[in-house]
Design a protein around this motif. Structure first.
Motif, PDB file in Angstrom:
ATOM      1  N   LEU A   2      -8.991 106.682  72.806  1.00 18.67           N
ATOM      2  CA  LEU A   2      -8.613 105.434  72.141  1.00 18.67           C
ATOM      3  C   LEU A   2      -9.460 104.280  72.678  1.00 18.67           C
ATOM      4  N   GLY A   3      -9.648 104.265  73.995  1.00 17.50           N
ATOM      5  CA  GLY A   3     -10.465 103.225  74.632  1.00 17.50           C
ATOM      6  C   GLY A   3     -11.898 103.286  74.096  1.00 17.50           C
ATOM      7  N   TYR A   4     -12.419 104.500  73.967  1.00 14.90           N
ATOM      8  CA  TYR A   4     -13.792 104.672  73.491  1.00 14.90           C
ATOM      9  C   TYR A   4     -13.915 104.194  72.038  1.00 14.90           C
ATOM     10  N   LEU A   5     -12.910 104.590  71.249  1.00 17.70           N
ATOM     11  CA  LEU A   5     -12.900 104.230  69.830  1.00 17.70           C
ATOM     12  C   LEU A   5     -12.802 102.710  69.668  1.00 17.70           C
ATOM     13  N   ALA A   6     -11.868 102.096  70.440  1.00 19.85           N
ATOM     14  CA  ALA A   6     -11.655 100.648  70.333  1.00 19.85           C
ATOM     15  C   ALA A   6     -12.912  99.909  70.775  1.00 19.85           C
ATOM     16  N   SER A   7     -13.553 100.377  71.862  1.00 18.95           N
ATOM     17  CA  SER A   7     -14.743  99.662  72.344  1.00 18.95           C
ATOM     18  C   SER A   7     -15.858  99.766  71.298  1.00 18.95           C
ATOM     19  N   ASN A   8     -15.999 100.931  70.671  1.00 23.99           N
ATOM     20  CA  ASN A   8     -17.031 101.091  69.645  1.00 23.99           C
ATOM     21  C   ASN A   8     -16.768 100.181  68.457  1.00 23.99           C
ATOM     22  N   LEU A   9     -15.475 100.100  68.062  1.00 24.69           N
ATOM     23  CA  LEU A   9     -15.127  99.234  66.926  1.00 24.69           C
ATOM     24  C   LEU A   9     -15.468  97.791  67.254  1.00 24.69           C
ATOM     25  N   ALA A  10     -15.117  97.390  68.499  1.00 26.67           N
ATOM     26  CA  ALA A  10     -15.383  96.008  68.903  1.00 26.67           C
ATOM     27  C   ALA A  10     -16.887  95.746  68.924  1.00 26.67           C
ATOM     28  N   TYR A  11     -17.656  96.657  69.537  1.00 27.96           N
ATOM     29  CA  TYR A  11     -19.106  96.448  69.637  1.00 27.96           C
ATOM     30  C   TYR A  11     -19.758  96.454  68.251  1.00 27.96           C
ATOM     31  N   LEU A  12     -19.117  97.177  67.328  1.00 29.86           N
ATOM     32  CA  LEU A  12     -19.687  97.322  65.995  1.00 29.86           C
ATOM     33  C   LEU A  12     -19.439  96.084  65.127  1.00 29.86           C
ATOM     34  N   PHE A  13     -18.218  95.553  65.249  1.00 30.66           N
ATOM     35  CA  PHE A  13     -17.825  94.521  64.292  1.00 30.66           C
ATOM     36  C   PHE A  13     -17.790  93.100  64.844  1.00 30.66           C
ATOM     37  N   VAL A  14     -18.209  92.932  66.093  1.00 26.67           N
ATOM     38  CA  VAL A  14     -18.352  91.549  66.564  1.00 26.67           C
ATOM     39  C   VAL A  14     -19.704  91.073  66.030  1.00 26.67           C
ATOM     40  N   LEU A  15     -19.658  90.510  64.806  1.00 26.18           N
ATOM     41  CA  LEU A  15     -20.875  90.089  64.110  1.00 26.18           C
ATOM     42  C   LEU A  15     -20.768  88.601  63.786  1.00 26.18           C
ATOM     43  N   ASP A  16     -21.809  88.079  63.253  1.00 23.83           N
ATOM     44  CA  ASP A  16     -21.785  86.660  62.864  1.00 23.83           C
ATOM     45  C   ASP A  16     -21.125  86.554  61.488  1.00 23.83           C
ATOM     46  N   TRP A  17     -19.774  86.659  61.463  1.00 24.17           N
ATOM     47  CA  TRP A  17     -19.062  86.696  60.185  1.00 24.17           C
ATOM     48  C   TRP A  17     -19.177  85.380  59.413  1.00 24.17           C
ATOM     49  N   LYS A  18     -19.570  84.295  60.140  1.00 20.68           N
ATOM     50  CA  LYS A  18     -19.658  82.974  59.453  1.00 20.68           C
ATOM     51  C   LYS A  18     -20.921  82.884  58.585  1.00 20.68           C
ATOM     52  N   ASN A  19     -21.832  83.825  58.818  1.00 23.10           N
ATOM     53  CA  ASN A  19     -23.084  83.818  58.059  1.00 23.10           C
ATOM     54  C   ASN A  19     -22.794  83.992  56.552  1.00 23.10           C
ATOM     55  N   ALA A  20     -23.164  82.987  55.769  1.00 21.58           N
ATOM     56  CA  ALA A  20     -22.859  83.033  54.330  1.00 21.58           C
ATOM     57  C   ALA A  20     -23.688  84.098  53.615  1.00 21.58           C
ATOM     58  N   ASN A  21     -24.811  84.457  54.194  1.00 24.08           N
ATOM     59  CA  ASN A  21     -25.677  85.457  53.554  1.00 24.08           C
ATOM     60  C   ASN A  21     -25.162  86.868  53.914  1.00 24.08           C
ATOM     61  N   ARG A  22     -24.471  87.507  52.965  1.00 24.03           N
ATOM     62  CA  ARG A  22     -23.846  88.796  53.306  1.00 24.03           C
ATOM     63  C   ARG A  22     -24.882  89.894  53.513  1.00 24.03           C
ATOM     64  N   TYR A  23     -26.081  89.677  52.975  1.00 26.13           N
ATOM     65  CA  TYR A  23     -27.123  90.693  53.198  1.00 26.13           C
ATOM     66  C   TYR A  23     -27.639  90.619  54.637  1.00 26.13           C
ATOM     67  N   ALA A  24     -27.659  89.381  55.171  1.00 24.43           N
ATOM     68  CA  ALA A  24     -28.057  89.227  56.582  1.00 24.43           C
ATOM     69  C   ALA A  24     -26.997  89.908  57.479  1.00 24.43           C
ATOM     70  N   LEU A  25     -25.729  89.771  57.052  1.00 19.78           N
ATOM     71  CA  LEU A  25     -24.627  90.421  57.794  1.00 19.78           C
ATOM     72  C   LEU A  25     -24.789  91.943  57.767  1.00 19.78           C
TER      73      LEU A  25
END
Ligand SMILES: Cc1cc2nc3c(=O)[nH]c(=O)nc-3n(C[C@H](O)[C@H](O)[C@H](O)COP(=O)(O)OP(=O)(O)OC[C@H]3O[C@@H](n4cnc5c(N)ncnc54)[C@H](O)[C@@H]3O)c2cc1C
Length: 572
Positions: free
Chosen positions: A97-120
């Motif tokens: 669970l720890g491994y899965l959660a850390s991977n999810l966090a590392y994967l999805f901590v992105l610049d979500w404020k970026n209006a350009n979804r292709y850049a995201l």
């Protein structure tokens, strides 16, 4: 890159923590051994008593706990063919669970404020691809029989195998995300025709796509019912597909339009090197154990009652075997590319010519004789695949032993030393005896030589038929004749389906036979009442039995004494 470093560090931190625990555990066991091996059983009270109030709770609720109530190694079967596998333990589940959660966090901590979804999408593509390659490094180490971390961290191959499976699933999902994130941008840029064109004509994209497809097939074929039902087919395709994915990932990394290739190139090279090194280690071990100037390995296969056979391999060189070890066997004429793991039940060394006594005073005294060869014996129960073919081959000569060409790869594992325990309880079901019997001679010899702390040794073996006792009769005869055996060893045999009451009669107080199944909680509670020094309970047998023993060990935690638990599983 920060998230990649974080993933490396979190994996490294878990490894270091495990190493620290392992060092402390080893130091404690050594201290206990050195002190207790000179003491009688009733003088080992210090080691018998629990000194840390929190330890029994930790063992009961985490270290030995199944995921939920009791079930851990009993397979979940939907039908006689659909085997869903086993459940991870609570500790394993938390790690995963720890491994899965850390991977999810590392994967999805992105610049979500970026209006350009292709850049995201581009950011997600880079992140997921990098994380997938990072995961592949431990993934490949954990898959190896020669994984050095097994011995270093005292963690068994089946635990690494479990981690390998889950890390693999996570890595493949990351690869799919990587592909989809690329496709979204590509479709927006050039339409589906553009996607198709690049998949077919751009080396960078073709290699990535082929690798991703190979991984998706791995994901589907590793689904538990498929894996268990067609294990050998699964294993062979798995290895080929994994190799295809690694090579494609390497081409993908080196053919990118970045000078010198993608920064992940050295990792994929490391992965390929690790894979090749592991394969080479297997080949070297195979060649070393089975070939010497004395010739090649020869196997004698004897048919045994209870759908089993006894295999003795005469190795042409000395191989050091420790209790609890197993080896991979392959046989000429029985699909020799298949190798299967079996516990080494017994071994004997053969020695060179007899020592010559000196005739004159000046002559040197002949040095101690050196072992020149080793015979290892296995009991192999027949299932439906390789073991059934071996069983059939053993029946072909009307009950007589047959000689076959065979190869031995090992020995592996054997990292659980019982020497420092005053009280050892070994519980076996059916062929599980092979793992347990290897400890008996070692511990009784240790008792006689004053090199082990063991003062009470209990073997409990549960078999279906009385005839099955023939599997181990030659070794039991030797063990029962060892000096001082009666002072240390008690044997309890449970025959669940005796053909006659007279079959389960024994006049000895130290070797007793009973009809039916044992009451494991009661048996263990009685041993704890009479405990000598620290106790280790080990189980090897069908999943249901292993779960019963685990449950009983958890129940005796908190009685104020040290009771450790070790499980050897025959499935992964
Ligand atoms: C460490 C270890 C020690 C073992 N020691 C013994 C022993 O002393 N005596 C004994 O009778 N059995 C032992 N086994 C079990 C034995 O390895 C399997 O029963 C055997 O590989 C089944 O071969 P099969 O082709 O007949 O299996 P199948 O009938 O095809 O399948 C039966 C089961 O065995 C599993 N299996 C098949 N091939 C393998 C493989 N290569 N590796 C692991 N699992 C496999 C399948 O997933 C399935 O659940 C041990 C297993 C392990 C992991």
């Amino acid at each position: 890159m920060l998230f990649t470093h974080l993933l490396w560090w979190s994996l490294g931190a878990v490894g270091l923590l495990m190493l620290l625990i392992r060092i402390l555990e080893l130091a404690w066991a050594k201290l206990r051994l050195v002190n207790a091996m000179a003491l009688s059983g009733d003088k080992q009270t210090y080691w018998k008593m629990e000194h840390w109030d929190w330890m029994p709770g930790l063992k009961r609720n985490l270290i030995y706990a199944p995921l939920w109530k009791k079930r851990h190694n009993r397979e979940i079967r939907l039908s006689s063919v659909a085997n869903m596998g086993t459940l991870p333990s609570r500790l394993h589940a938390l790690l995963l669970l720890g491994y899965l959660a850390s991977n999810l966090a590392y994967l999805f901590v992105l610049d979500w404020k970026n209006a350009n979804r292709y850049a995201l999408c581009a950011e997600l593509r880079g992140r997921s691809g990098t994380l997938a390659v990072v995961s592949m490094v431990p993934l490949i180490i954990f898959a190896g029989r020669n994984n050095p971390l097994i011995r270093l961290l005292n963690v068994s191959f089946d635990t690494y195998n479990l981690l390998h499976r889950w890390m693999g699933r996570v890595a493949i999902v990351e690869v799919i995300i990587h592909f989809v994130a690329w496709a979204i941008v590509q479709v927006a840029d050039d339409g589906w025709a553009g996607v198709q064109h690049r998949i077919l004509h751009d080396r960078f994209i073709t290699s990535g796509t082929v690798g991703a497809v190979a991984m998706v097939i791995i994901l589907i074929s590793a689904f538990s019912p498929l894996r268990h039902a067609f294990y050998e087919t699964f294993l062979n395709t798995h290895i080929i597909l994994a190799l295809i994915s690694f090579i494609c990932t390497w081409v993908h990394c080196t053919s990118a339009a970045v000078p010198g290739g993608l920064p992940q190139t050295p990792w994929i090279l490391a992965i390929l090197t690790l894979w090749l090194a592991e394969r080479a280690a297997r080949m070297i071990r195979l060649a070393y154990a089975n070939w010497s100037s004395r010739g090649f390995t020869e196997a004698i296969v004897e048919p045994m009652p209870g759908e089993a056979c006894r295999v003795t391999m005469h190795l042409p060189r000395f191989v050091d075997v420790k209790p609890g070890q197993h080896a991979y066997l392959r046989f000429g004429g029985l699909r020799c590319w298949e190798s299967h793991p079996f516990s080494i039940a017994w071994f004997e060394h053969s020695y060179g010519s007899e020592p010559v006594l000196p005739i004159t005073e000046k002559e040197d005294i002949e040095p101690a004789r050196k072992p020149v060869g080793t015979s290892v014996t296995f009991i192999i129960g027949a299932h439906t695949g390789f073991t059934r073919r071996l069983h059939n081959a053993s029946r072909q000569s009307q009950g007589r032993a047959v000689s076959m060409r065979a190869a031995f790869e090992g020995p592996y594992a054997g990292h659980h030393s019982m020497d420092s325990y005053g009280h050892v309880v070994l519980i076996a079901g059916a062929t599980g005896i092979t793992h347990q019997i290897s400890y008996l001679r070692h511990l009784i010899d240790g008792y006689n030589a004053g090199t082990s702390a063991t003062r009470r040794l209990m073997l409990v073996w549960i078999v279906r038929d009385y005839e099955v006792l023939e599997w181990v009769r030659p070794w039991m005869d030797k063990i029962l004749r060892l000096p001082n055996r009666k002072q240390v060893l008690q044997v309890r045999l449970f025959v669940t389906r005796p053909k006659a009451a007279s079959q389960v009669i024994s006049n000895s107080t130290t070797v007793q036979m009973f009809p039916g199944r044992p009451n494991i909680p009661m048996l263990l509670a009685k041993e704890v009442c009479e405990q000598m020094g620290a106790m280790c309970v080990s189980v090897c047998g069908p999943g249901g039995l292993a779960d019963d023993v685990r449950d009983a060990v958890r129940k005796v935690q908190g009685h104020g004494t040290v009771v450790d638990f070790v499980e050897e599983s025959f499935t992964w």
